[in-house]
Design a protein around this motif. Structure first.
Motif, PDB file in Angstrom:
ATOM      1  N   LEU A   3       0.834  -1.203   0.000  1.00 58.38           N
ATOM      2  CA  LEU A   3       0.000   0.000   0.000  1.00 58.38           C
ATOM      3  C   LEU A   3       0.864   1.245   0.000  1.00 58.38           C
ATOM      4  CD1 LEU A   3      -2.642  -0.899   2.755  1.00 58.38           C
ATOM      5  CD2 LEU A   3      -2.854  -1.160   0.285  1.00 58.38           C
ATOM      6  N   THR A   4       0.397   2.267  -0.682  1.00 60.58           N
ATOM      7  CA  THR A   4       1.053   3.561  -0.555  1.00 60.58           C
ATOM      8  C   THR A   4       0.655   4.172   0.786  1.00 60.58           C
ATOM      9  OG1 THR A   4      -0.763   4.810  -1.547  1.00 60.58           O
ATOM     10  CG2 THR A   4       0.882   3.859  -3.055  1.00 60.58           C
ATOM     11  N   ALA A   5       1.366   5.219   1.191  1.00 60.92           N
ATOM     12  CA  ALA A   5       1.040   5.887   2.450  1.00 60.92           C
ATOM     13  C   ALA A   5      -0.387   6.441   2.411  1.00 60.92           C
ATOM     14  CB  ALA A   5       2.049   7.011   2.720  1.00 60.92           C
ATOM     15  N   ALA A   6      -0.787   6.997   1.272  1.00 61.06           N
ATOM     16  CA  ALA A   6      -2.140   7.553   1.150  1.00 61.06           C
ATOM     17  C   ALA A   6      -3.196   6.451   1.229  1.00 61.06           C
ATOM     18  CB  ALA A   6      -2.278   8.327  -0.167  1.00 61.06           C
ATOM     19  N   GLU A   7      -2.924   5.296   0.615  1.00 61.12           N
ATOM     20  CA  GLU A   7      -3.872   4.182   0.669  1.00 61.12           C
ATOM     21  C   GLU A   7      -3.990   3.625   2.084  1.00 61.12           C
ATOM     22  OE1 GLU A   7      -3.096   2.649  -3.936  1.00 61.12           O
ATOM     23  OE2 GLU A   7      -2.174   1.636  -2.227  1.00 61.12           O
ATOM     24  N   ALA A   8      -2.857   3.541   2.786  1.00 59.86           N
ATOM     25  CA  ALA A   8      -2.887   3.057   4.163  1.00 59.86           C
ATOM     26  C   ALA A   8      -3.710   3.978   5.053  1.00 59.86           C
ATOM     27  CB  ALA A   8      -1.460   2.929   4.698  1.00 59.86           C
ATOM     28  N   GLU A   9      -3.550   5.277   4.872  1.00 59.54           N
ATOM     29  CA  GLU A   9      -4.322   6.233   5.671  1.00 59.54           C
ATOM     30  C   GLU A   9      -5.807   6.160   5.319  1.00 59.54           C
ATOM     31  OE1 GLU A   9      -5.218   8.932   8.530  1.00 59.54           O
ATOM     32  OE2 GLU A   9      -3.344   7.833   8.189  1.00 59.54           O
ATOM     33  N   MET A  10      -6.115   5.989   4.049  1.00 59.62           N
ATOM     34  CA  MET A  10      -7.508   5.844   3.642  1.00 59.62           C
ATOM     35  C   MET A  10      -8.124   4.591   4.264  1.00 59.62           C
ATOM     36  SD  MET A  10     -10.207   6.742   2.018  1.00 59.62           S
ATOM     37  CE  MET A  10      -9.697   8.066   0.919  1.00 59.62           C
ATOM     38  N   TYR A  11      -7.350   3.503   4.309  1.00 64.22           N
ATOM     39  CA  TYR A  11      -7.858   2.273   4.913  1.00 64.22           C
ATOM     40  C   TYR A  11      -8.155   2.479   6.394  1.00 64.22           C
ATOM     41  CZ  TYR A  11      -8.099  -2.717   6.084  1.00 64.22           C
ATOM     42  OH  TYR A  11      -8.503  -3.950   6.523  1.00 64.22           O
ATOM     43  N   ARG A  12      -7.276   3.208   7.089  1.00 65.70           N
ATOM     44  CA  ARG A  12      -7.523   3.508   8.496  1.00 65.70           C
ATOM     45  C   ARG A  12      -8.812   4.329   8.669  1.00 65.70           C
ATOM     46  NH1 ARG A  12      -3.270   2.820  12.076  1.00 65.70           N
ATOM     47  NH2 ARG A  12      -1.277   2.206  11.137  1.00 65.70           N
ATOM     48  N   LEU A  13      -8.982   5.324   7.827  1.00 66.94           N
ATOM     49  CA  LEU A  13     -10.187   6.153   7.908  1.00 66.94           C
ATOM     50  C   LEU A  13     -11.436   5.321   7.652  1.00 66.94           C
ATOM     51  CD1 LEU A  13      -8.986   9.361   5.992  1.00 66.94           C
ATOM     52  CD2 LEU A  13      -9.464   9.173   8.445  1.00 66.94           C
ATOM     53  N   LEU A  14     -11.330   4.409   6.687  1.00 68.56           N
ATOM     54  CA  LEU A  14     -12.491   3.593   6.346  1.00 68.56           C
ATOM     55  C   LEU A  14     -12.817   2.620   7.472  1.00 68.56           C
ATOM     56  CD1 LEU A  14     -14.363   3.484   3.919  1.00 68.56           C
ATOM     57  CD2 LEU A  14     -12.966   1.629   2.988  1.00 68.56           C
ATOM     58  N   ILE A  15     -11.795   2.107   8.174  1.00 69.69           N
ATOM     59  CA  ILE A  15     -12.045   1.221   9.304  1.00 69.69           C
ATOM     60  C   ILE A  15     -12.761   1.970  10.418  1.00 69.69           C
ATOM     61  CG2 ILE A  15     -10.883  -0.001  11.194  1.00 69.69           C
ATOM     62  CD1 ILE A  15      -8.863  -1.013   9.186  1.00 69.69           C
ATOM     63  N   VAL A  16     -12.314   3.203  10.695  1.00 77.39           N
ATOM     64  CA  VAL A  16     -12.947   4.008  11.750  1.00 77.39           C
ATOM     65  C   VAL A  16     -14.390   4.337  11.381  1.00 77.39           C
ATOM     66  CG1 VAL A  16     -12.892   6.233  12.937  1.00 77.39           C
ATOM     67  CG2 VAL A  16     -10.768   4.962  12.570  1.00 77.39           C
ATOM     68  N   ALA A  17     -14.615   4.668  10.106  1.00 76.24           N
ATOM     69  CA  ALA A  17     -15.957   5.061   9.669  1.00 76.24           C
ATOM     70  C   ALA A  17     -16.871   3.866   9.430  1.00 76.24           C
ATOM     71  CB  ALA A  17     -15.852   5.877   8.383  1.00 76.24           C
ATOM     72  N   GLU A  18     -16.325   2.662   9.328  1.00 74.32           N
ATOM     73  CA  GLU A  18     -17.050   1.435   8.999  1.00 74.32           C
ATOM     74  C   GLU A  18     -17.528   1.443   7.556  1.00 74.32           C
ATOM     75  OE1 GLU A  18     -20.081   0.498  11.776  1.00 74.32           O
ATOM     76  OE2 GLU A  18     -18.709   0.409  13.492  1.00 74.32           O
ATOM     77  N   ALA A  19     -18.137   2.524   7.123  1.00 73.55           N
ATOM     78  CA  ALA A  19     -18.544   2.681   5.728  1.00 73.55           C
ATOM     79  C   ALA A  19     -18.591   4.167   5.423  1.00 73.55           C
ATOM     80  CB  ALA A  19     -19.898   2.041   5.454  1.00 73.55           C
ATOM     81  N   ALA A  20     -18.190   4.527   4.207  1.00 72.31           N
ATOM     82  CA  ALA A  20     -18.151   5.945   3.861  1.00 72.31           C
ATOM     83  C   ALA A  20     -18.111   6.104   2.358  1.00 72.31           C
ATOM     84  CB  ALA A  20     -16.931   6.621   4.498  1.00 72.31           C
ATOM     85  N   SER A  21     -18.520   7.273   1.912  1.00 72.38           N
ATOM     86  CA  SER A  21     -18.415   7.650   0.512  1.00 72.38           C
ATOM     87  C   SER A  21     -17.203   8.545   0.338  1.00 72.38           C
ATOM     88  CB  SER A  21     -19.668   8.400   0.067  1.00 72.38           C
ATOM     89  OG  SER A  21     -19.772   9.625   0.788  1.00 72.38           O
ATOM     90  N   ALA A  22     -16.872   8.835  -0.916  1.00 70.53           N
ATOM     91  CA  ALA A  22     -15.750   9.726  -1.178  1.00 70.53           C
ATOM     92  C   ALA A  22     -16.012  11.105  -0.588  1.00 70.53           C
ATOM     93  CB  ALA A  22     -15.510   9.827  -2.686  1.00 70.53           C
ATOM     94  N   GLU A  23     -17.268  11.540  -0.651  1.00 70.51           N
ATOM     95  CA  GLU A  23     -17.605  12.858  -0.097  1.00 70.51           C
ATOM     96  C   GLU A  23     -17.412  12.885   1.420  1.00 70.51           C
ATOM     97  OE1 GLU A  23     -19.346  11.184  -2.261  1.00 70.51           O
ATOM     98  OE2 GLU A  23     -19.444  12.495  -4.033  1.00 70.51           O
ATOM     99  N   GLU A  24     -17.803  11.816   2.097  1.00 72.30           N
ATOM    100  CA  GLU A  24     -17.652  11.796   3.549  1.00 72.30           C
ATOM    101  C   GLU A  24     -16.184  11.716   3.951  1.00 72.30           C
ATOM    102  OE1 GLU A  24     -19.218   9.301   7.456  1.00 72.30           O
ATOM    103  OE2 GLU A  24     -20.201   9.073   5.506  1.00 72.30           O
ATOM    104  N   ILE A  25     -15.412  10.907   3.212  1.00 69.38           N
ATOM    105  CA  ILE A  25     -13.977  10.816   3.501  1.00 69.38           C
ATOM    106  C   ILE A  25     -13.313  12.165   3.288  1.00 69.38           C
ATOM    107  CG2 ILE A  25     -11.796   9.853   2.674  1.00 69.38           C
ATOM    108  CD1 ILE A  25     -13.283   7.922   4.413  1.00 69.38           C
ATOM    109  N   ALA A  26     -13.690  12.846   2.225  1.00 65.73           N
ATOM    110  CA  ALA A  26     -13.116  14.159   1.956  1.00 65.73           C
ATOM    111  C   ALA A  26     -13.424  15.135   3.090  1.00 65.73           C
ATOM    112  CB  ALA A  26     -13.646  14.704   0.625  1.00 65.73           C
ATOM    113  N   GLY A  27     -14.618  15.016   3.660  1.00 66.33           N
ATOM    114  CA  GLY A  27     -14.983  15.892   4.767  1.00 66.33           C
ATOM    115  C   GLY A  27     -14.215  15.596   6.039  1.00 66.33           C
ATOM    116  N   ARG A  28     -13.709  14.379   6.181  1.00 67.01           N
ATOM    117  CA  ARG A  28     -12.950  13.991   7.381  1.00 67.01           C
ATOM    118  C   ARG A  28     -11.445  14.159   7.209  1.00 67.01           C
ATOM    119  NH1 ARG A  28     -15.557   8.617  10.108  1.00 67.01           N
ATOM    120  NH2 ARG A  28     -17.768   9.171   9.956  1.00 67.01           N
TER     121      ARG A  28
END
Length: 250
Positions: A3-28
């Motif tokens: 994983l790239t650093a950006a992908e790893a961070e996105m995976y962490r965010l997605l685990i915390v959020a359980e489920a999210a859209s691109a818009e919600e991730i962008a807001g976080r």
């Protein structure tokens, strides 16, 4: 884990959020929506995220024990296989290498390029300490090009160097020593040194085989050094270059 650093961070965010859209991730995060969408799709391609059924553009994280643990085990198995292969190569090299004076603790290094590579590998492999005898007029590695010293100092390796007084007549020598001292090197100057030498962790040393300091005739001992002799201490004594027995070195 691939994983790239950006992908790893996105995976962490997605685990915390359980489920999210691109818009919600962008807001976080500080990501834009297009960048967040590309990262979510990348995670899906790599088996770390899946689209949420009946929720277009929403993604949920694949649990780490499903997505990462098996991958980690495969990499661990591959690493063990690689380690075994390297060990076999080391043993093959030791069996086939020509030993100096019949001692398999000695490796002959021929040429400035080979010497330079050995000195770099010596420092890269050091874990605790590097000791140097530094004479004037380098043979293989210009002092200003020794980035390996700074890398080793940054990971906590102790550098202790004795400089021959004549060394400071070389162009840029004083600046090189000052730069090293500023990042942790312990330096001393002496009127004259008998030879060039580098020792890593008091177990591997590189030094000339003759007093002329010729770059084509240097040796690396993989054990200990007794006086001016390169030796592998199998017992309490070892043979010197004069043929006499000398005490075990400390």
């Amino acid at each position: 884990m691939g994983l790239t650093a950006a992908e790893a961070e996105m995976y962490r965010l997605l685990i915390v959020a359980e489920a999210a859209s691109a818009e919600e991730i962008a807001g976080r995060s500080n990501l834009g929506v297009p960048a967040a969408r590309r990262l979510l799709l990348a995670l899906e391609d790599k088996g770390l995220a899946s689209a949420v059924e009946d929720s277009p553009d929403w993604y949920s994280a694949i649990p780490p024990e499903t997505a990462l643990v098996p991958r980690l085990q495969r990499q661990s198995d591959a690493l063990e296989q690689t380690r075994a292969a390297v060990h076999d190569l080391v043993e093959t090299y030791r069996r086939s290498a020509q030993a100096w004076s019949g001692c398999d603790a000695i490796e002959i290094i021929s040429g400035a390029a080979a010497l330079r590579q050995h000195l770099r590998q010596l420092q890269d492999g050091a874990r605790h300490e590097m000791l140097w005898f530094v004479k004037a007029r380098f043979l293989a590695m210009p002092p200003e090009s020794n980035q390996e010293e700074y890398d080793a100092l940054s990971r906590g390796v102790l550098y202790r160097a004795l400089y021959e007084q004549e060394y400071f007549d070389d162009p840029g020598a004083v600046d090189n020593v000052v730069a090293g001292v500023r990042v942790g090197e312990i330096s001393r100057a002496v009127p004259r040194l008998p030879l060039r030498m580098a020792i890593a962790d008091r177990s591997v040393a590189v030094l000339p085989l003759n007093s002329a300091d010729a770059p084509g005739a240097l040796a690396a001992s993989r054990r200990r050094w007794c006086g001016g002799a390169a030796c592998w201490t199998r017992s309490s004594t070892c043979s010197s270059t004069t043929g006499r027995s000398v005490p075990r070195c400390g």
